[in-house]
Design a protein around this motif. Sequence first.
Motif, mmCIF file in Angstrom:
data_model
loop_
_atom_site.group_PDB
_atom_site.id
_atom_site.type_symbol
_atom_site.label_atom_id
_atom_site.label_comp_id
_atom_site.label_asym_id
_atom_site.label_seq_id
_atom_site.Cartn_x
_atom_site.Cartn_y
_atom_site.Cartn_z
ATOM 1 N N GLY A 74 0.834 -1.193 0.000
ATOM 2 C CA GLY A 74 0.000 0.000 0.000
ATOM 3 C C GLY A 74 0.866 1.238 0.000
ATOM 4 O O GLY A 74 2.094 1.177 -0.128
ATOM 5 N N LYS A 75 0.224 2.377 0.144
ATOM 6 C CA LYS A 75 0.902 3.672 0.080
ATOM 7 C C LYS A 75 0.557 4.487 1.322
ATOM 8 O O LYS A 75 -0.595 4.499 1.765
ATOM 9 C CB LYS A 75 0.424 4.411 -1.176
ATOM 10 C CG LYS A 75 0.940 5.813 -1.347
ATOM 11 C CD LYS A 75 0.337 6.434 -2.613
ATOM 12 C CE LYS A 75 0.504 7.934 -2.620
ATOM 13 N NZ LYS A 75 -0.148 8.544 -3.778
ATOM 14 N N ALA A 76 1.548 5.160 1.869
ATOM 15 C CA ALA A 76 1.346 6.079 2.988
ATOM 16 C C ALA A 76 1.685 7.481 2.512
ATOM 17 O O ALA A 76 2.628 7.662 1.742
ATOM 18 C CB ALA A 76 2.224 5.698 4.167
ATOM 19 N N SER A 77 0.921 8.472 2.964
ATOM 20 C CA SER A 77 1.147 9.857 2.542
ATOM 21 C C SER A 77 1.001 10.804 3.716
ATOM 22 O O SER A 77 0.141 10.622 4.575
ATOM 23 C CB SER A 77 0.122 10.275 1.475
ATOM 24 O OG SER A 77 0.207 9.452 0.344
ATOM 25 N N LEU A 78 1.834 11.836 3.715
ATOM 26 C CA LEU A 78 1.706 12.943 4.653
ATOM 27 C C LEU A 78 0.924 14.021 3.914
ATOM 28 O O LEU A 78 1.313 14.434 2.816
ATOM 29 C CB LEU A 78 3.084 13.454 5.075
ATOM 30 C CG LEU A 78 3.115 14.679 5.993
ATOM 31 C CD1 LEU A 78 2.434 14.389 7.321
ATOM 32 C CD2 LEU A 78 4.555 15.131 6.211
ATOM 33 N N ILE A 79 -0.170 14.475 4.504
ATOM 34 C CA ILE A 79 -1.076 15.418 3.860
ATOM 35 C C ILE A 79 -1.119 16.720 4.647
ATOM 36 O O ILE A 79 -1.304 16.707 5.870
ATOM 37 C CB ILE A 79 -2.516 14.834 3.782
ATOM 38 C CG1 ILE A 79 -2.521 13.450 3.121
ATOM 39 C CG2 ILE A 79 -3.468 15.802 3.097
ATOM 40 C CD1 ILE A 79 -2.125 13.429 1.675
ATOM 41 N N LYS A 80 -0.922 17.850 3.945
ATOM 42 C CA LYS A 80 -1.109 19.163 4.567
ATOM 43 C C LYS A 80 -2.566 19.547 4.350
ATOM 44 O O LYS A 80 -3.056 19.555 3.219
ATOM 45 C CB LYS A 80 -0.187 20.213 3.959
ATOM 46 C CG LYS A 80 -0.345 21.556 4.644
ATOM 47 C CD LYS A 80 0.639 22.577 4.158
ATOM 48 C CE LYS A 80 0.412 23.852 4.958
ATOM 49 N NZ LYS A 80 1.140 24.970 4.411
ATOM 50 N N LEU A 81 -3.248 19.860 5.440
ATOM 51 C CA LEU A 81 -4.670 20.179 5.391
ATOM 52 C C LEU A 81 -4.900 21.678 5.244
ATOM 53 O O LEU A 81 -4.034 22.476 5.631
ATOM 54 C CB LEU A 81 -5.338 19.689 6.679
ATOM 55 C CG LEU A 81 -5.180 18.210 6.988
ATOM 56 C CD1 LEU A 81 -5.699 17.897 8.379
ATOM 57 C CD2 LEU A 81 -5.893 17.372 5.941
ATOM 58 N N PRO A 82 -6.052 22.058 4.714
ATOM 59 C CA PRO A 82 -6.385 23.484 4.698
ATOM 60 C C PRO A 82 -6.348 24.008 6.137
ATOM 61 O O PRO A 82 -6.799 23.349 7.056
ATOM 62 C CB PRO A 82 -7.815 23.510 4.146
ATOM 63 C CG PRO A 82 -7.949 22.235 3.381
ATOM 64 C CD PRO A 82 -7.089 21.232 4.103
ATOM 65 N N GLY A 83 -5.765 25.150 6.324
ATOM 66 C CA GLY A 83 -5.666 25.703 7.670
ATOM 67 C C GLY A 83 -4.354 25.383 8.350
ATOM 68 O O GLY A 83 -4.093 25.832 9.452
ATOM 69 N N GLY A 84 -3.501 24.564 7.708
ATOM 70 C CA GLY A 84 -2.170 24.320 8.237
ATOM 71 C C GLY A 84 -1.965 23.029 9.007
ATOM 72 O O GLY A 84 -0.841 22.700 9.345
ATOM 73 N N GLY A 85 -3.019 22.283 9.333
ATOM 74 C CA GLY A 85 -2.851 21.010 10.026
ATOM 75 C C GLY A 85 -2.324 19.933 9.087
ATOM 76 O O GLY A 85 -2.144 20.160 7.887
ATOM 77 N N HIS A 86 -2.044 18.760 9.648
ATOM 78 C CA HIS A 86 -1.532 17.640 8.855
ATOM 79 C C HIS A 86 -2.218 16.342 9.253
ATOM 80 O O HIS A 86 -2.707 16.203 10.372
ATOM 81 C CB HIS A 86 -0.023 17.480 9.055
ATOM 82 C CG HIS A 86 0.778 18.567 8.444
ATOM 83 N ND1 HIS A 86 1.000 19.775 9.066
ATOM 84 C CD2 HIS A 86 1.415 18.637 7.249
ATOM 85 C CE1 HIS A 86 1.735 20.546 8.288
ATOM 86 N NE2 HIS A 86 2.008 19.882 7.178
ATOM 87 N N SER A 87 -2.212 15.397 8.334
ATOM 88 C CA SER A 87 -2.683 14.047 8.619
ATOM 89 C C SER A 87 -1.809 13.062 7.847
ATOM 90 O O SER A 87 -1.047 13.449 6.968
ATOM 91 C CB SER A 87 -4.158 13.877 8.227
ATOM 92 O OG SER A 87 -4.299 13.910 6.824
ATOM 93 N N VAL A 88 -1.930 11.813 8.220
ATOM 94 C CA VAL A 88 -1.274 10.724 7.496
ATOM 95 C C VAL A 88 -2.391 9.851 6.963
ATOM 96 O O VAL A 88 -3.364 9.560 7.672
ATOM 97 C CB VAL A 88 -0.351 9.908 8.426
ATOM 98 C CG1 VAL A 88 0.163 8.665 7.725
ATOM 99 C CG2 VAL A 88 0.811 10.754 8.889
#
Length: 169
Positions: A74-88
Motif C-alpha cells: 500500500g501507500k502512505a502519505s503525509l497530507i497538509k490540510l487546509p488551515g495548516g494542520g496535517h494528517s497521514v
Amino acid sequence: MSVLLVVALGVGLYLFQPWRLLTVRETHDALLVPAAPTSASVSAPVSTSVPVPAETAKEVATGQWRSLEHATTGKASLIKLPGGGHSVQFASLDTSDGPDLYVYLSPHASSASEKTFGQGFTSLGKLKGNRGDQVYEIPSGVDVSGIRSVVIWCQRFSAGFAVAPLEQA
C-alpha cells in the motif's frame, strides 16, 4: 502438571492471539485526495469578482510500505490540510492483523533497523484495520518537519510490521 500446561496454553493464546493470522479488519476512511492541477484558460477574461478557490489538501510526502515482520503493501502519505494542520493517510493498506498494533510517526529514515522505530516516535493511536484506506490526524503540536517515516508497530512484542518513508522534498 496438566494444570500448568493449561495455564501456559492460556497465557500463550492471550499473548500471541494466533487467530489474528486469519482475521481481517477492513476500513474505508475517505482519503484526502490531493487536488489535481488545473489548466487556466488563456482566453478567459480576468475579473475581480471571480471567487478564489478554497484551499485544498496537499500531499507533501509519500512512500510505499516496506515489510518488516509481516508482508505489507500500500501507500502512505503525509497530507497538509487546509488551515495548516496535517494528517497521514494509508491507501490500499494490506498487512496482517495482530495484537496491539499502533501507528507511529518516526524521526528515523525508513531504511533504519527495525528496533529504532520503537524510539523517539509520536503515536497516532491504534491501527484502525489491517486492510483498506485510513486517515490519522496529526496533533497540532507535532513538528512534521522531523517526520521521516510512518510505522505500523506491535507494542506487545516491540516489533515493526512495516515502515513507509515520509521524507518531504
